[in-house]
Design a protein around this motif. Structure first.
Motif, short mmCIF file in Angstrom:
data_model
loop_
_atom_site.label_atom_id
_atom_site.label_comp_id
_atom_site.label_asym_id
_atom_site.label_seq_id
_atom_site.Cartn_x
_atom_site.Cartn_y
_atom_site.Cartn_z
N THR A 127 -5.26 7.56 9.62
CA THR A 127 -3.82 7.73 9.37
C THR A 127 -3.22 6.50 8.69
O THR A 127 -2.02 6.23 8.81
CB THR A 127 -3.08 8.00 10.69
OG1 THR A 127 -3.27 6.88 11.57
CG2 THR A 127 -3.59 9.27 11.35
N GLY A 128 -4.05 5.77 7.96
CA GLY A 128 -3.61 4.51 7.37
C GLY A 128 -2.36 4.62 6.52
O GLY A 128 -1.42 3.82 6.66
N TYR A 129 -2.31 5.64 5.63
CA TYR A 129 -1.14 5.73 4.76
C TYR A 129 0.12 6.06 5.56
O TYR A 129 1.19 5.51 5.29
CB TYR A 129 -1.35 6.76 3.65
CG TYR A 129 -0.18 6.76 2.68
CD1 TYR A 129 -0.05 5.74 1.76
CD2 TYR A 129 0.81 7.73 2.75
CE1 TYR A 129 1.04 5.69 0.89
CE2 TYR A 129 1.89 7.69 1.89
CZ TYR A 129 2.00 6.66 0.96
OH TYR A 129 3.09 6.61 0.12
N LEU B 235 0.82 -1.22 0.00
CA LEU B 235 0.00 0.00 0.00
C LEU B 235 0.85 1.26 0.00
O LEU B 235 0.33 2.36 -0.23
CB LEU B 235 -0.93 0.01 1.22
CG LEU B 235 -2.01 -1.06 1.26
CD1 LEU B 235 -2.74 -1.04 2.59
CD2 LEU B 235 -2.99 -0.87 0.11
N ALA B 236 2.15 1.12 0.25
CA ALA B 236 3.04 2.29 0.20
C ALA B 236 3.22 2.79 -1.22
O ALA B 236 3.65 3.94 -1.42
CB ALA B 236 4.40 1.93 0.79
N TRP C 242 -8.45 5.95 0.23
CA TRP C 242 -8.70 4.53 -0.01
C TRP C 242 -7.84 3.66 0.92
O TRP C 242 -8.33 2.66 1.48
CB TRP C 242 -8.41 4.19 -1.46
CG TRP C 242 -8.64 2.75 -1.80
CD1 TRP C 242 -9.83 2.14 -2.04
CD2 TRP C 242 -7.63 1.73 -1.88
NE1 TRP C 242 -9.64 0.79 -2.29
CE2 TRP C 242 -8.29 0.52 -2.21
CE3 TRP C 242 -6.25 1.72 -1.75
CZ2 TRP C 242 -7.61 -0.68 -2.38
CZ3 TRP C 242 -5.56 0.53 -1.92
CH2 TRP C 242 -6.24 -0.65 -2.23
N VAL C 243 -6.58 4.04 1.10
CA VAL C 243 -5.71 3.29 2.03
C VAL C 243 -6.27 3.40 3.44
O VAL C 243 -6.25 2.43 4.21
CB VAL C 243 -4.26 3.82 1.97
CG1 VAL C 243 -3.41 3.17 3.07
CG2 VAL C 243 -3.65 3.54 0.60
N GLY C 244 -6.79 4.59 3.82
CA GLY C 244 -7.38 4.74 5.13
C GLY C 244 -8.55 3.80 5.33
O GLY C 244 -8.69 3.17 6.39
N VAL C 245 -9.41 3.70 4.31
CA VAL C 245 -10.56 2.78 4.39
C VAL C 245 -10.07 1.34 4.45
O VAL C 245 -10.57 0.52 5.24
CB VAL C 245 -11.50 2.99 3.19
CG1 VAL C 245 -12.58 1.91 3.15
CG2 VAL C 245 -12.13 4.37 3.23
#
Length: 393
Positions: free
Chosen positions: A260-262, A91-92, A251-254
């Protein structure tokens, strides 16, 4: 005085050249670029053959290239846990390059790694054209050609030929900045959105759009109501600009279940931004130990980068150019982790080469060509040495 570029709605003959005429004007720069990159690939192939390696694998299927091709083939969801506790999630990596790899591999015989290589090679040529267009507009054809040549012969220029996202990002960023310089706000916003789908540093293109628009809408400090058609196009460009970057981060957060997912993903890679504290500690560690010469060279390099940027400011380069280059430079120097990759992260900051390009353009053609030829050969050798090493660029 800083210039914001061509005011919205103003006609610019240089910006409205037909594509064939613009290509003919850029041809010397593009030929110089292609020649430099071919030299780099030839030197790499010879070096790799001696070392018993494949130049093709070095360019298309190592380090970040593997992550991009895996995303293209299998989608997101792969995580690698290392013994030191690091958690490397795919995801990075922003999605535009793997999307293109998947599309090309679906409609051609190319597999994902070769599709990534094709994207990079074509995008690097488009990037060179955009860089020429900016240099030509600001300082004339010779300066534009010199700017492209200098970008091509950078010590880390070999990355332009790898299945990495730097070439794709630089192509989108260069033409996005050019669109700002010529008052094409919708194009600028659209290209900023695509750049934001390519790399985290897409924030630099977004900042260039937003800050240039803010200055254009507030002459002499008085906010101007955007009623005219050109102002509506400006606001549309401003609205479009962050959609790619924000869309992927959201999208990464979801996906991770965290706002702060990313940032959490980046932390898993031991990466992120700390204002440059980790980088200062890294340099200090070099200066305090047996690697003192390397630390000193690194300090000189950083000082040179800052000096070149300040020269751009003193020369009165247009605001979109300064904002874009300044943000790329700041993000690269304040990032923590993977210090050996900082030269690669600075590759899209081509505007800081403008003072050197202007100086090179004042030399006789034969002398300038001789300088670039020797520097290009040294760059090709360095790139071959770098890619045949153990660490990622």
């Amino acid at each position: 005085m800083l210039r914001a570029g061509t005011p919205a709605g103003k006609h610019d003959e240089r910006a409205s050249r037909p594509v064939p005429a613009a290509l003919r004007r850029a041809a010397p720069a593009l030929l110089a670029y292609v020649g430099t990159r071919l030299l780099g690939v030839v030197v790499l192939s010879v070096w790799a053959a001696v070392a018993g390696k494949s130049w093709h694998t070095l360019l298309s299927a190592r380090w970040d290239s593997i992550w991009y091709s895996r995303i293209a083939e299998e989608g997101y969801g792969y995580t690698l846990r290392l013994p030191d506790g690091s958690v490397h999630s795919d995801l990075a990596f922003f999605p535009l390059l793997p999307w293109l790899e998947r599309l090309i591999s679906a409609v051609t015989p190319l597999d994902a790694p070769d599709a990534g290589l094709a994207v990079s090679w074509v995008a690097s040529l488009i990037a060179a054209w955009g860089i020429f267009a900016i240099g030509d507009r600001l300082h004339g054809r010779r300066a534009g050609t010199a700017l492209v040549a200098l970008w091509a012969v950078l010590p880390v220029g070999v990355v332009q030929s790898m299945a990495y996202s730097e070439s794709l990002f630089t192509a989108l960023a260069a033409w996005g900045v050019y669109a700002l310089l010529t008052g094409r706000w919708v194009w600028a916003g659209s290209l900023a959105a695509l750049a934001g789908l390519t790399r985290p540093v897409g924030a630099a293109v977004i900042a260039a759009v937003w800050i240039t628009a803010a200055v254009a809408l507030s002459p002499d400090g008085r906010w101007r109501r955007p009623w005219r058609a050109e102002h509506r196009r400006m606001l549309l460009g401003v609205a479009l600009a962050p959609l790619g970057w924000l869309g992927y981060v959201a999208w990464v957060g979801v996906r991770t279940g965290s706002v702060t997912g990313y940032l959490d993903v980046q932390a898993g890679w031991r990466n992120g931004f700390d204002g440059g504290v980790a980088f200062v500690r890294f340099v200090w560690g070099l200066l305090a130990g047996p690697a003192f010469p390397a630390g000193l060279g690194l300090l000189v390099g950083v000082a040179l980068l800052i000096w070149l940027f300040l020269r751009c400011v003193r020369r009165g380069e247009p605001l979109p150019v300064l904002v874009y280059a300044g943000v790329v430079l700041a993000l690269a120097l304040t990032a923590k982790g993977y210090f050996g990759s900082k030269p690669r992260l600075l590759l899209p900051a081509f505007p800081i080469l403008l003072p050197a390009a202007a100086a090179l353009a004042r030399l006789r053609t034969s002398r300038a060509a001789l300088i670039l030829a020797w520097v290009g050969l040294a760059s090709a050798a360095y790139g071959a040495f770098w890619l045949n090493g153990t660490g990622p660029p």
